[in-house]
Each structure stands twice: as structure tokens, then as C-alpha cells.
Design a protein around this motif. Structure first.
Motif, PDB file in Angstrom:
ATOM      1  N   ALA A  76      37.159  43.283  11.512  1.00 45.43           N
ATOM      2  CA  ALA A  76      38.666  43.386  12.162  1.00 45.43           C
ATOM      3  C   ALA A  76      39.246  41.863  11.776  1.00 45.43           C
ATOM      4  O   ALA A  76      40.238  41.602  11.546  1.00 45.43           O
ATOM      5  N   THR A  77      38.035  40.755  12.154  1.00 44.18           N
ATOM      6  CA  THR A  77      38.278  39.463  11.940  1.00 44.18           C
ATOM      7  C   THR A  77      37.979  38.822  10.750  1.00 44.18           C
ATOM      8  O   THR A  77      38.779  37.498  10.594  1.00 44.18           O
ATOM      9  N   VAL A 244      42.199  48.552  16.418  1.00 47.38           N
ATOM     10  CA  VAL A 244      42.475  47.232  15.469  1.00 47.38           C
ATOM     11  C   VAL A 244      41.664  47.392  14.573  1.00 47.38           C
ATOM     12  O   VAL A 244      42.201  46.965  13.244  1.00 47.38           O
ATOM     13  N   LYS A 248      43.140  47.622  10.617  1.00 49.11           N
ATOM     14  CA  LYS A 248      42.858  46.408   9.610  1.00 49.11           C
ATOM     15  C   LYS A 248      42.242  46.997   8.315  1.00 49.11           C
ATOM     16  O   LYS A 248      42.490  46.443   7.170  1.00 49.11           O
TER      17      LYS A 248
END
Length: 525
Positions: A76-77, A244, A248
Motif C-alpha cells: 500500500a505504501t 487500503v 491501491k
């Protein structure tokens, strides 16, 4: 000489590096010293061994429950970098340095027993796997710096022995604040984070209530059950992060998140969310197993240690793994884990935008396992001196430490710094960096500098023991003055009861045995 190496490897790999066996043997020795019957000795040793196996089983469940979440966070990041994992880097190093690690660990443990016997530092370090990890790290940094095998084993063994008795002493004022007495010490190489957390609690939380005193509406009283609260919190974290991650990367990739370790991929969105919820519930079960293991081992080890105290090391205090403090403030464990992880994320941002471009430090991703164990323990220490604010701030700072210190350690690991993992806990970072740089000094100067560092640490620990621990200094005294009805967590007069019967439970003192062993540690049911 090969047979000597084989014996050393057997002792390290099959006994001393297995905390369960080590604890069982120590318990048996204590019960023998207490002149117990053969049945009591065998039963007590087996039960203590099973207690540590329960802790290990719970730790394995924690790792399995957190693995998909780590992948989701990374996906996700978009962050890529080093994920600190002690077991992984130690395993990588064993092939090249196995024999030296074995001898260093045996010598280090022997040195620690001598120091415990003949100095005021009466701590016996019983966390066998952490001894192995520190022995491996010392072997790596000394060998990589070009030191001979003899220097690696002898100097490394002396330094390891010093750490095994010194670090518990530095943390002991705060450990006594947590436990309420002198029966156990912390034997885990996340000590720097626990000290920082306890000190931070003193600064920020003198008026803050304990995490264990949270007032909940009647309809939410079920959350006072730590297993329920932990599981529910992790379910929420998992479901939110899974959403999330899904947004993504899309369905095709997200549905495979649970198939990485041989599991089945999710069939649809509903199945994907329920798998996430199940992982959160599994985490709650894992924590419950760990806590039960702690209760089991304390019921056998601490009374048996009376025998060790009277025979080998008078006044000995067992130094045990980080989860040993979890039962004292179970809400603080969860708060500490979350706050430490947030500290890791913030630190990762600083590494990405500032310290990597400016100083070339590696990007250290926040590993959920080290953040759970060291962050949870840091939360307990922060809560002991600063209540809720102390738990949050202290464990946040622990997260900062276990992000930046591994990045610094990578600088002295040579080719091993190119691996995708490194040692994760705070003490590996600061001590490895210090010794690794000292070992690079030319000629015999490096040996002298390393031994001088060890002498300073040992002298400082003896000073702390005499001037701070033995004088009874309480790091939470100022807080008690503002919260007069709060007592140290281990006393827990209003909560730590024996199965809800209202009978307070305390550790036995490690005095010469008289009569039957006392009951185990206080536990919040």
C-alpha cells in the motif's frame, strides 16, 4: 580439534540456543539445590520447558498472523528496503561464522556467570536465543573488521558476558517499577528502548492514569478482557489496511495476499475481508498463548531459582525474555505495539526524505514482529512511570530507535549490509555500531578500545546497581505523589487477583528457601 568444534556447536545449537531446554535445565538445577524429590525435579523442569515452548508457539503464531499485514503495508505504501529480522540475519551468518559463534557464546555465558558471582551484578541471563543473536552479531562485526579468530572469540566472549549482566542492571530500576520487587530482571536486547520508554514516562505522564484503568461504558466492559480487546483491535487494523491495500493494488494482487505462505487466495471481496478478520483473531489467540506460557514458566522457574540463588550466585536474579512483562499491563502491550509501529513509520519517512539522501542510510521498514515484542514491552515500561501518555510516547520513541539504529548497524556489517535484513532490536544497533567502528582501529588499538568500551559499560552497570538499584530509587515516585491511590503495577492491589478471587499475587523473593515455594507472578486476568 574437529570434535571440539562439533561439541561446541552441539551445546550452542541444540541446548544453549534453545531457551526451553536452557530454562528446563536451570529449573532442574534449582530444584535439585532445593533438595526436591526426583518426581518434583522432572515435573518442574518439564513444566518450565513447556512454558517456554508455549511462548515460542505464541511467537510463531504472532509471526504468521502478522506476515500478510506486513505485505499489505509494503504494497500500500510502496516502500522498499531492509526488514530487520534477527533470525534471518543470524541464519545467514551461521554458514560462514558458525564455529566462532559457538565458542564465543559459550565463553560469553561463562564470563557472565563469573561476573554474576563476583560482582554486585547478580543477574543470570536466561534468554538463550538472544545470547545466540548477540554472539552472532559480535562475531560478524569483529571478523568483518579483520580481527583474528582468537580475538573474535576471546574479546567477543568478554564483551558478551559483560552485556549479559550489565544491561539488566541498567534497566532494573524501571523493571522493579513494573514488577514491584526484585524477583526478575529483563533479559532482552531491546533494553535501550525500555529504558528510554520508562524515562519518557517520567517526563510526560506524572498525572496520566494507567492504561489498565481505562474507564469503559457498561456496554463496552467486555473490552477489559485483554484477549478480546487485542483481537478486536487487530481485526480493525487488518480490515482497514486490507481495504487500503485493495484500493491501491486492485483485486487480482490483493486476493493473493494470503497465499504467500501456502494459503489459499481469496475468492472474492467478502472472502478477502473475512480472511483479514480471521488473521486479526489469530493474533489475539497468539497473544493469549504467550501470556499463558509466561504464567506457566513463572510458576516453576522463580521458586526453583531460590536454589540457584543459594548455591551458585547468592542473590541471583533471573533475566528473562521481553514477554515476561506483558501480564503486568496487557492494555499497554497493545498500545505500545501500535505506537512503536507508528514511530517506525515516521522514522521511515525521515530516512526516505532526509537521512538516506544526506547520509546514505538504508531504508528500514517497520517489521511488525520487533515492533510488537519490543514495542509492547516498551509500552509496559512507559505505563509504569507515565500511564497512558508514558506508554504512547515511550513506545513511539522505541519505534524510532529500532528504525534508526539498524540503519547505522548496516554500515559496519560489510557485505552483510547488502542483505535484505539485519538485526532489529535496539541493543544490537547501538552496541554493534560502537564495537564495529572500534574494531577497525589499526593494530592492537582496536582490541584496547573494545575492551575499554566493555569496561565502561561494566563499571557503569556496577555504579547503577550500587547507587540506584540497591538504594531503592523508584522512577515512578513523583507520579505516585500525584496519583496517591495508584501503586506500582506489580502490586496491582485493585486488579491483579488470583483468578478473580481477590487474592493479590506477588513474586517470591530470592532469599534462601524456607518452606514451600511462593505463588507465581501477579497476573491480570
Amino acid at each position: 580439534m574437529s570434535w571440539l568444534v562439533s561439541i561446541a556447536k552441539f551445546l550452542v545449537n541444540e541446548i544453549l540456543s534453545q531457551p526451553a531446554y536452557l530454562i528446563g535445565l536451570i529449573t532442574a538445577a534449582g530444584l535439585i539445590a532445593l533438595k526436591k524429590s526426583a518426581g518434583q525435579i522432572v515435573g518442574g523442569a518439564i513444566k518450565a520447558t513447556l512454558g517456554f515452548l508455549l511462548i515460542g508457539a505464541g511467537a510463531g503464531l504472532v509471526v504468521n498472523a502478522l506476515a500478510p499485514l506486513g505485505g499489505m503495508i509494503q504494497g500500500a505504501t510502496g516502500a522498499h528496503g531492509v526488514i530487520p529480522t534477527n533470525e534471518a540475519i543470524a541464519g545467514i551468518a551461521q554458514e560462514q561464522f558458525g564455529a566462532r559463534v559457538a565458542w564465543l557464546m559459550i565463553l560469553g555465558f561463562g564470563v557472565s556467570l563469573l561476573l554474576a558471582r563476583f560482582t554486585p551484578l547478580r543477574y543470570v541471563f536466561l534468554t538463550g536465543h538472544h545470547m545466540l543473536f548477540m554472539a552472532t552479531m559480535l562475531t560478524m562485526v569483529l571478523a568483518i573488521s579483520g580481527q583474528s579468530s582468537v580475538i573474535v572469540v576471546v574479546v567477543g566472549g568478554v564483551l558478551l558476558g559483560i552485556l549479559l549482566v550489565s544491561l539488566p542492571a541498567f534497566a532494573h530500576p524501571w523493571t522493579k517499577r513494573v514488577t514491584g520487587n526484585n524477583s526478575i530482571a529483563i533479559g532482552h536486547f531491546g533494553t535501550a528502548g525500555y529504558i528510554v520508554s520508562g524515562a519518557a514516562g517520567q517526563l510526560v505522564g506524572k498525572r496520566s492514569r494507567s492504561t489498565e484503568d481505562m474507564k469503559l461504558p457498561e456496554g463496552l466492559r467486555f473490552l477489559r478482557d485483554s484477549m478480546v480487546a487485542t483481537a478486536l483491535s487487530m481485526v480493525l487494523i487488518y480490515v482497514i489496511m486490507s481495504l487500503v491495500f485493495l484500493a491501491k493494488v486492485g483485486k487480482e494482487t490483493a486476493f493473493k495476499a494470503f497465499a504467500a505462505d501456502g494459503g489459499a487466495a481469496a475468492a472474492d471481496v467478502g472472502n478477502y475481508l473475512m480472511k483479514s478478520a480471521m488473521q486479526g483473531l489469530q493474533f489475539g489467540i497468539a497473544v493469549a498463548v504467550i501470556l499463558f506460557g509466561v504464567r506457566t514458566i513463572l510458576g516453576e522457574l522463580v521458586p526453583a531459582f531460590q536454589g540457584i540463588a543459594g548455591k551458585l550466585v547468592p542473590g541471583a536474579v533471573p533475566s528473562l525474555d521481553a514477554p515476561i512483562v506483558f501480564p503486568y499491563a496487557q492494555n499497554a502491550v497493545l498500545i505500545g505495539f501500535i505506537s512503536s509501529f507508528i514511530g517506525g513509520l515516521v522514522s521511515l519517512g525521515l530516512l526516505t526524505w532526509v537521512f538516506n539522501p544526506a547520509f546514505g542510510l538504508a531504508l528500514v521498514l517497520p517489521g511488525l514482529v520487533p515492533h510488537f515484542f519490543t514495542g509492547g514491552a516498551a509500552g509496559v515500561y512507559g505505563n509504569a512511570t507515565g500511564g497512558r501518555r508514558g506508554a504512547v510516547v515511550g513506545s513511539f520513541l522505541n519505534g524510532v530507535l529500532i528504525t534508526f539504529l539498524p540503519a547505522l548497524l548496516l554500515k559496519v556489517l560489510g557485505a552483510f549490509g547488502e542483505e535484505n535484513t539485519t538485526f532489529g532490536d535496539a541493543d544490537f544497533g547501538w552496541f554493534g555500531t560502537l564495537i564495529g567502528n572500534a574494531a577497525k582501529v589499526n593494530g592492537g588499538g582496536g582490541v584496547m578500545v573494545m575492551l575499554a568500551i566493555g569496561a565502561v559499560i561494566l563499571g557503569g552497570a556496577i555504579l547503577v546497581q550500587k547507587r540506584v538499584v540497591d538504594t531503592g530509587w523508584d522512577p515512578g515516585a513523583r507520579r505516585d505523589a500525584f496519583l496517591p491511590r495508584e501503586t506500582p503495577l506489580a502490586a496491582a492491589a485493585d486488579a491483579a487477583t488470583d483468578g478473580g478471587t481477590g487474592t493479590a499475587r506477588t513474586y517470591p523473593k530470592l532469599a534462601p528457601p524456607q518452606g514451600a515455594p511462593a505463588p507465581p507472578a501477579p497476573v491480570r486476568d
